[in-house]
Design an enzyme around this catalytic site. Structure first.
Site, PDB file in Angstrom:
ATOM      1  N   ASP A   8      -7.945  -5.562   0.360  1.00  0.00           N
ATOM      2  CA  ASP A   8      -8.526  -6.269  -0.562  1.00  0.00           C
ATOM      3  C   ASP A   8      -8.062  -7.607  -0.533  1.00  0.00           C
ATOM      4  OD1 ASP A   8     -10.025  -4.153  -2.191  1.00  0.00           O
ATOM      5  OD2 ASP A   8      -8.087  -3.585  -2.974  1.00  0.00           O
ATOM      6  N   HIS A  12       0.787  -1.162   0.024  1.00  0.00           N
ATOM      7  CA  HIS A  12       0.015  -0.016   0.035  1.00  0.00           C
ATOM      8  C   HIS A  12       0.870   1.256   0.069  1.00  0.00           C
ATOM      9  CE1 HIS A  12      -3.094   2.864   0.921  1.00  0.00           C
ATOM     10  NE2 HIS A  12      -4.059   1.875   0.646  1.00  0.00           N
TER      11      HIS A  12
HETATM   12  N1  CMC Z   1       3.985  -7.576  -4.660  1.00  0.00           N
HETATM   13  C1  CMC Z   1       5.355  -7.633  -5.054  1.00  0.00           C
HETATM   14  N2  CMC Z   1       5.958  -6.539  -4.995  1.00  0.00           N
HETATM   15  C2  CMC Z   1       5.302  -5.518  -4.807  1.00  0.00           C
HETATM   16  C3  CMC Z   1       4.234  -5.360  -4.432  1.00  0.00           C
HETATM   17  C4  CMC Z   1       3.392  -6.379  -4.451  1.00  0.00           C
HETATM   18  N3  CMC Z   1       1.944  -6.449  -4.256  1.00  0.00           N
HETATM   19  N4  CMC Z   1       3.498  -4.028  -3.727  1.00  0.00           N
HETATM   20  C5  CMC Z   1       4.943  -3.517  -4.085  1.00  0.00           C
HETATM   21  N5  CMC Z   1       5.889  -4.201  -4.367  1.00  0.00           N
HETATM   22  C6  CMC Z   1       7.223  -3.673  -4.338  1.00  0.00           C
HETATM   23  C7  CMC Z   1       7.402  -2.874  -5.825  1.00  0.00           C
HETATM   24  O1  CMC Z   1       7.911  -3.558  -6.970  1.00  0.00           O
HETATM   25  C8  CMC Z   1       8.454  -1.823  -5.402  1.00  0.00           C
HETATM   26  O2  CMC Z   1       9.801  -2.589  -5.236  1.00  0.00           O
HETATM   27  P1  CMC Z   1      11.139  -1.546  -5.701  1.00  0.00           P
HETATM   28  O3  CMC Z   1      11.019  -0.611  -4.447  1.00  0.00           O
HETATM   29  O4  CMC Z   1      11.978  -2.514  -5.578  1.00  0.00           O
HETATM   30  O5  CMC Z   1      10.849  -0.965  -6.898  1.00  0.00           O
HETATM   31  C9  CMC Z   1       8.119  -1.541  -3.701  1.00  0.00           C
HETATM   32  O6  CMC Z   1       7.450  -2.698  -3.353  1.00  0.00           O
HETATM   33  C10 CMC Z   1       7.264  -0.179  -3.442  1.00  0.00           C
HETATM   34  O7  CMC Z   1       6.087  -0.480  -4.503  1.00  0.00           O
HETATM   35  P2  CMC Z   1       5.639   0.832  -5.400  1.00  0.00           P
HETATM   36  O8  CMC Z   1       4.860   0.256  -6.624  1.00  0.00           O
HETATM   37  O9  CMC Z   1       6.670   1.713  -5.675  1.00  0.00           O
HETATM   38  O10 CMC Z   1       4.637   1.102  -4.284  1.00  0.00           O
HETATM   39  P3  CMC Z   1       3.457   2.292  -4.457  1.00  0.00           P
HETATM   40  O11 CMC Z   1       3.052   2.813  -3.438  1.00  0.00           O
HETATM   41  O12 CMC Z   1       3.461   3.191  -5.834  1.00  0.00           O
HETATM   42  O13 CMC Z   1       2.212   0.941  -4.886  1.00  0.00           O
HETATM   43  C11 CMC Z   1       0.536  -0.395  -4.557  1.00  0.00           C
HETATM   44  C12 CMC Z   1       1.072   0.886  -4.077  1.00  0.00           C
HETATM   45  C13 CMC Z   1      -0.794  -0.664  -3.771  1.00  0.00           C
HETATM   46  C14 CMC Z   1       0.041   0.187  -5.825  1.00  0.00           C
HETATM   47  C15 CMC Z   1       1.204  -1.731  -4.908  1.00  0.00           C
HETATM   48  O14 CMC Z   1       1.733  -2.114  -3.555  1.00  0.00           O
HETATM   49  C16 CMC Z   1       0.678  -2.981  -5.450  1.00  0.00           C
HETATM   50  O15 CMC Z   1       0.700  -2.903  -6.718  1.00  0.00           O
HETATM   51  N6  CMC Z   1      -0.064  -3.671  -4.918  1.00  0.00           N
HETATM   52  C17 CMC Z   1      -0.705  -4.959  -5.431  1.00  0.00           C
HETATM   53  C18 CMC Z   1      -2.224  -4.354  -5.946  1.00  0.00           C
HETATM   54  C19 CMC Z   1      -3.219  -3.951  -4.598  1.00  0.00           C
HETATM   55  O16 CMC Z   1      -3.135  -4.934  -3.949  1.00  0.00           O
HETATM   56  N7  CMC Z   1      -3.771  -2.997  -4.614  1.00  0.00           N
HETATM   57  C20 CMC Z   1      -4.932  -2.474  -3.731  1.00  0.00           C
HETATM   58  C21 CMC Z   1      -4.464  -1.450  -2.858  1.00  0.00           C
HETATM   59  S1  CMC Z   1      -5.387  -1.092  -1.273  1.00  0.00           S
HETATM   60  C22 CMC Z   1      -6.905  -0.680  -1.683  1.00  0.00           C
HETATM   61  C23 CMC Z   1      -6.991   0.458  -2.792  1.00  0.00           C
HETATM   62  O17 CMC Z   1      -6.201   1.315  -2.691  1.00  0.00           O
HETATM   63  O18 CMC Z   1      -8.007   0.476  -3.546  1.00  0.00           O
END
Ligand code: CMC
Length: 430
Positions: free
Chosen positions: A364, A307
């Site tokens: 989720d 998140h």
């Molecule tokens: N599985 C594997 N690696 C992950 C995941 C994951 N679910 N989430 C983040 N990472 C890694 C990502 O690759 C990155 O690695 P690095 O720093 O080496 O590049 C690091 O963790 C930080 O991730 P980010 O994408 O830069 O973080 P963000 O804040 O931009 O993204 C997120 C947050 C929710 C989009 C992401 O964690 C994600 O894609 N999660 C899976 C989708 C999900 O469950 N979404 C629902 C969010 S909660 C409900 C809502 O908001 O609606």
């Protein structure tokens, strides 16, 4: 309130004063609104990693501690003692309602639960297998062609009527989306039922036989709606604010929020989690899935994990996880997906990659398992999220529009394209 002043200077020695604005909780923000005037530069922060887009009094999250407050009330207390309609009132009006206020609010929602028949006819333009979120985005947007009696956004009473209407009509439209996909007749709202029971009745009853809503199912749905009701400046809420800041029709702004929610990085994750668990299929395949999630080249992420704000267990996920077993048991459902999800969580939380990046289950990860136990199909799950989040969207829209200092949202950019060049006639181009 500005207390401390931060100073920023450019290489030539010109300085800008950046007042620190402190809120009631959480880190302060630097007010950079005069930066361009003082130093002639903008700030660069794609994805809003360090930027507060507005001032708000609605919802507070402490991502490090895993805290979520609606109007100051911990979500755990609301989940235990309140209900979705009371929470919607709290969000919208800022205070818990008295008995009388709550009854007035409920009555108003009941009065607005039907939609214009012409809206229902729009569904005949959709193929039976259209994605529910595609249909929901379109029909909510189409509401902007109706209800012209209450779309003077500068009139507080009009805004209030709009807020009640959209909260009241979302379950009706969401159920119509489902019925269209299944080929069954639309079911009209029943005002003798509470919000969630009415919704379940519109989803699952058919004219051919009586249908009785299971109170356990209605209660479980109500809990999920409370937990999804608001989450401060997430992507869909920020979209509603940005769209609304042009003073557009409010139904159109909500439709923009629904479109944003659909994506798997946001609300679409609940659908993606169940699809992922289906693909993993068995505990023995978990290690392989974790390895893939850690491999950046695989394009696969553990859905329902991570998140932007929470660097700790999402408090909503904690509540849903604790409720899952109870709900499945009460409904007499045995879903092996829950055991699989819990095992996946256990393994991921011990893995260095997830520990270092502070990736925990989010709201989720477990919500889809409860939705499925209620009989809601996977492709409808983000629609469930949209019904609940409407309370948050409309509250944020209302807060923004009623601010006399509101300005249209207009981000700037760092331009890296071609510099000025002259048009070449077609026969002179290489
Ligand atoms: N599985 C594997 N690696 C992950 C995941 C994951 N679910 N989430 C983040 N990472 C890694 C990502 O690759 C990155 O690695 P690095 O720093 O080496 O590049 C690091 O963790 C930080 O991730 P980010 O994408 O830069 O973080 P963000 O804040 O931009 O993204 C997120 C947050 C929710 C989009 C992401 O964690 C994600 O894609 N999660 C899976 C989708 C999900 O469950 N979404 C629902 C969010 S909660 C409900 C809502 O908001 O609606």
């Amino acid at each position: 309130m500005a207390n401390k002043i931060y100073k920023l200077s450019d290489p030539s020695g010109k300085t800008a004063d950046l007042p620190l604005r402190e809120g009631s909780l959480g880190p302060g923000t630097l007010d950079i609104s005069t930066l361009n005037k003082d130093l002639g530069v903008f700030t660069f922060d794609p994805g809003f990693m360090a930027t507060a887009s507005c001032e708000s009094r609605i919802t507070y999250i402490d991502g490090e501690k895993g805290v979520l407050l609606y109007r100051g009330y911990p979500v755990e207390q609301l989940a235990e003692h309140s209900n979705f309609i009371e929470v919607s009132y709290l969000l919208l009006y800022g205070e818990l309602p008295t008995k009388q206020q709550l009854e007035g609010f409920r009555n108003s929602l009941r009065r607005h639960s039907m939609v214009n028949e012409a809206v229902l006819r729009f569904f005949s333009g959709f193929h039976y297998d259209a994605h529910p979120m595609a249909m929901l985005t379109a029909v909510v947007g189409s509401l902007s062609a109706f209800y012209h009696d209450s779309t003077d956004i500068h009139n507080p009473r009009h805004r209030e009527v709009f807020a009640h209407r959209i909260i009241a009509k979302m379950p009706t439209l969401a159920a119509a989306v489902y019925k269209h996909g299944t080929g069954q007749p639309f079911v009209y709202p029943r005002n003798d039922l509470d919000y969630c029971s009415n919704f379940l009745n519109m989803l699952f009853s058919v004219p051919a036989e009586p249908y009785k809503v299971d109170p356990v199912a209605a209660k479980a749905l109500d809990l999920l709606f409370i937990l999804h009701a608001d989450h401060e400046q997430n992507a869909s809420t920020s979209t509603v604010r940005l769209a609304g800041s042009s003073n557009t029709n409010p139904y159109a702004a909500i439709a923009a929020g629904i479109a944003t929610l659909w994506g798997p990085a946001h609300g679409g994750a609940n659908e993606a989690v169940l699809n992922m668990l289906r693909d993993i299929g068995d505990v023995k395949n978990i290690d392989k899935a974790i390895t893939r999630a850690k491999d950046k080249n695989s394009g696969f992420r553990l859905m329902g994990f991570g998140h932007r704000v929470y660097k700790n267990y999402d408090p909503r996920a904690k509540i849903i996880r604790a409720t899952c077993h109870q709900v499945l048991e009460k409904l007499g459902r045995d879903d092996p997906t829950l055991e699989l999800a819990m095992r996946l969580e256990e393994i991921a939380l011990k893995d260095d990659y997830f520990i270092e990046k502070k990736l925990y289950p989010n709201v989720d990860f477990y919500s889809g398992i409860i939705y499925r136990a209620l009989g809601i199909p996977v492709h409808m799950m983000t629609v469930m999220f949209a019904i609940a989040r409407t309370a948050g969207w409309v509250t944020h829209w209302q807060e923004m529009i009623s601010d006399p200092h509101m300005k249209i949202g207009r981000p700037r950019q760092l331009y890296t394209g071609e510099v000025k060049r002259d048009y070449a006639e077609i026969n002179q181009r290489k």
